[in-house]
Scaffold this active site. Structure first.
Site, PDB file in Angstrom:
ATOM      1  N   GLU A   1     -11.130  -8.586   4.902  1.00 15.07           N
ATOM      2  CA  GLU A   1     -10.574  -9.601   4.022  1.00 15.07           C
ATOM      3  C   GLU A   1     -11.286 -10.952   4.192  1.00 15.07           C
ATOM      4  OE1 GLU A   1      -6.303  -9.041   2.651  1.00 15.07           O
ATOM      5  OE2 GLU A   1      -6.125 -10.775   3.964  1.00 15.07           O
TER       6      GLU A   1
ATOM      7  N   HIS B   1     -15.086  15.089  16.064  1.00 16.52           N
ATOM      8  CA  HIS B   1     -14.897  16.407  15.446  1.00 16.52           C
ATOM      9  C   HIS B   1     -14.628  16.281  13.946  1.00 16.52           C
ATOM     10  CE1 HIS B   1     -14.674  18.496  19.392  1.00 16.52           C
ATOM     11  NE2 HIS B   1     -14.351  17.275  19.768  1.00 16.52           N
TER      12      HIS B   1
ATOM     13  N   LYS C   1      -2.247  -8.257  -7.241  1.00 19.84           N
ATOM     14  CA  LYS C   1      -0.868  -8.772  -7.205  1.00 19.84           C
ATOM     15  C   LYS C   1      -0.423  -9.180  -8.607  1.00 19.84           C
ATOM     16  CE  LYS C   1      -0.978 -10.435  -2.440  1.00 19.84           C
ATOM     17  NZ  LYS C   1      -0.998 -11.599  -1.558  1.00 19.84           N
TER      18      LYS C   1
HETATM   19  O1  PA5 Z   1      -4.521 -12.369   5.962  1.00 21.38           O
HETATM   20  C1  PA5 Z   1      -3.875 -12.619   4.959  1.00 21.38           C
HETATM   21  O2  PA5 Z   1      -3.745 -13.770   4.517  1.00 21.38           O
HETATM   22  C2  PA5 Z   1      -3.151 -11.523   4.212  1.00 21.38           C
HETATM   23  O3  PA5 Z   1      -3.472 -10.270   4.700  1.00 21.38           O
HETATM   24  C3  PA5 Z   1      -1.649 -11.713   4.334  1.00 21.38           C
HETATM   25  O4  PA5 Z   1      -1.277 -11.715   5.676  1.00 21.38           O
HETATM   26  C4  PA5 Z   1      -0.872 -10.630   3.584  1.00 21.38           C
HETATM   27  O5  PA5 Z   1      -1.303 -10.545   2.260  1.00 21.38           O
HETATM   28  C5  PA5 Z   1       0.609 -10.928   3.611  1.00 21.38           C
HETATM   29  O6  PA5 Z   1       0.867 -12.193   3.085  1.00 21.38           O
HETATM   30  P1  PA5 Z   1       2.163 -12.985   3.402  1.00 21.38           P
HETATM   31  O7  PA5 Z   1       2.212 -13.248   4.864  1.00 21.38           O
HETATM   32  O8  PA5 Z   1       2.068 -14.230   2.603  1.00 21.38           O
HETATM   33  O9  PA5 Z   1       3.331 -12.132   2.984  1.00 21.38           O
END
Ligand code: PA5
Length: 437
Positions: A285, A314, A428
């Protein structure tokens, strides 16, 4: 206390001159991070200072003491991505994946995705506790306060809690979110306890804040040691020479330039798999981004994968050793294990597999670890080795901090912002459109 051992020189596939050249490009970024460690400026690097924030930790500990006093038998961590992966990673490495089956004082369940069958299975277990007159605790974690999966699961478990504690269910809920988020305001209205995520701290960099510290402290993880380990890594990760995070970033970057776009974290520990998944999210990410160059789309990113040793030898071992060289590997092993199980001596079995009779399982695993590295070397597959001296909070704290630094340095080299995730918004928005029809 020792440091994680990091070995790369003979095996990483990048020569030392090139590593030095790339590392020197990072000098300005190292300076900024050094300032962040000392707590001055550069707020986007809030993760670097986080383990040193005594006041924040004290607030977590106060909440832990207050909620332990309710004597809950189960804790449900309701959050997804950066809001739960770190907790799961630390918990599983330290307590083992079968923790809930060992009759611990507080069981832990992670409700992340909205898989009805999975959430229902957790629901039934919690209901059993509540039926027996026991209490449970919900920790709803969302930085934005508006993540679909988290809010849906929170509502499911809140309804269950309210059924058994109609008058005082708010006592059994802790909400962890940004101050002022919609979830924060709702929690205030409902009288839920609140923990504030530091504003500048990104989700996937938040494991050493209340996001991870509260649930981990609830289930007995030594959060002081976890943060101490991270602090010990801070000093190494902001030095200009012999900086393991800089070296890690430089190796990843050099190999990416050589058309090796996959980074496999190969962990020789079942309990360590979630640590690999935490890193997978951090790398994926943070670095997978769309840049624009001369008006054209220029996608950038290293594909993080997780493999389990020796299980995956494996499944994908053949591909890794014989297929195209598109992957760079970090082997993670644990020096000191918590058990010492041995293969018994059964004479008839010697004919099946030689030389394992009477040997500890760890000796066999160690032979496989050495064997796979020798094979990678022979077949010119680039790799580095990271060794945990033991499964302890201190060393896992070192690992988390090391990897967060490494990704920030790598982001700098790749020219991407390691703290945003603009493209995730797309799915989203599409989901919200469908749900509103
Ligand atoms: O690293 C990030 O920002 C994302 O992976 C969020 O943690 C994830 O989308 C969850 O978001 P939130 O904490 O706003 O619910």
């Amino acid at each position: 206390m020792r440091f994680l051992t990091y070995e790369y020189q003979q095996t990483c596939g990048v020569d030392s001159q090139q590593l030095t050249a790339i590392s020197s490009d990072l000098a300005p970024c190292i300076e900024e991070l050094a300032a962040a460690v000392s707590g001055s400026g550069h707020e986007q690097y809030a993760f670097a200072h986080m383990p040193q924030d005594q006041e924040h930790r004290a607030a977590c500990k106060k909440m832990i003491a207050a909620k332990k006093a309710l004597n809950p038998k189960a804790l449900v961590v309701i959050g997804i991505g950066g809001s739960n992966l770190g907790t799961l990673a630390v918990h599983e490495l330290l307590h083992g994946t079968l923790y809930n089956e060992s009759n611990p004082p507080i069981r832990i369940y992670c409700a992340d995705t909205v898989d009805s069958d999975y959430i229902h299975a957790i629901y039934l277990r919690l209901e059993q506790e509540l039926e027996k007159g026991n209490t449970i605790l919900l920790n709803i974690i969302s930085k934005s306060g508006s993540t679909t999966e988290t809010i849906a699961n929170a509502e499911v478990f809140l309804a269950l809690l309210r059924k058994y504690h109609p008058a005082d269910f708010h006592e059994y809920v802790v909400v962890t979110t940004d101050q002022g988020s919609a979830l924060w305001l709702l929690a205030e209205k409902e009288r839920f306890a609140l923990l504030a995520i530091p504003k500048k701290l990104g989700g996937r960099y938040s494991v050493l804040s209340c996001v991870g510290l509260f649930p981990l402290g609830m289930i007995g993880v030594d959060i002081e040691k976890l943060c101490e380990g991270a602090i010990s890594m801070n000093a190494l990760c902001v030095q200009q020479q012999d900086n393991p995070a800089v070296i890690g970033a430089a190796i990843n970057y050099a190999l990416y330039q050589k058309n090796i776009p996959i980074h496999d974290t190969f962990i020789f520990s079942v309990d360590g798999q979630s640590l690999g998944k935490w890193y997978r999210q951090l790398m994926g990410e943070s670095l997978g981004k769309e840049l624009s160059k001369d008006g054209k789309r220029n996608p950038v990113g290293i594909v993080p994968t997780v493999s389990l040793g020796s299980t995956d030898l494996h499944s994908v071992g053949q591909l890794y050793l014989g297929g195209p060289v598109r992957h760079f590997t970090t082997f993670i092993t644990i020096e000191q294990l918590n058990s010492d199980l041995q293969v018994p001596v059964f004479e008839n079995f010697e004919a099946l597999v030689a030389d394992i009779q009477g040997k500890p399982l760890r000796t066999i695993m160690h032979a496989i670890e050495i064997g796979i590295k020798a094979a990678y070397k022979k077949n010119e597959r680039p790799f580095v080795s990271l060794v945990f001296p033991a499964k302890s909070a201190y060393y896992v704290g070192q690992f988390l901090q090391l990897k967060m630094f490494e990704i920030v340095y790598l982001g700098y080299l790749l020219g991407v912002d390691p703290f945003d995730q603009p493209n995730v918004e797309l799915y989203k928005q599409e989901t919200r459109k469908i749900l509103s029809q």
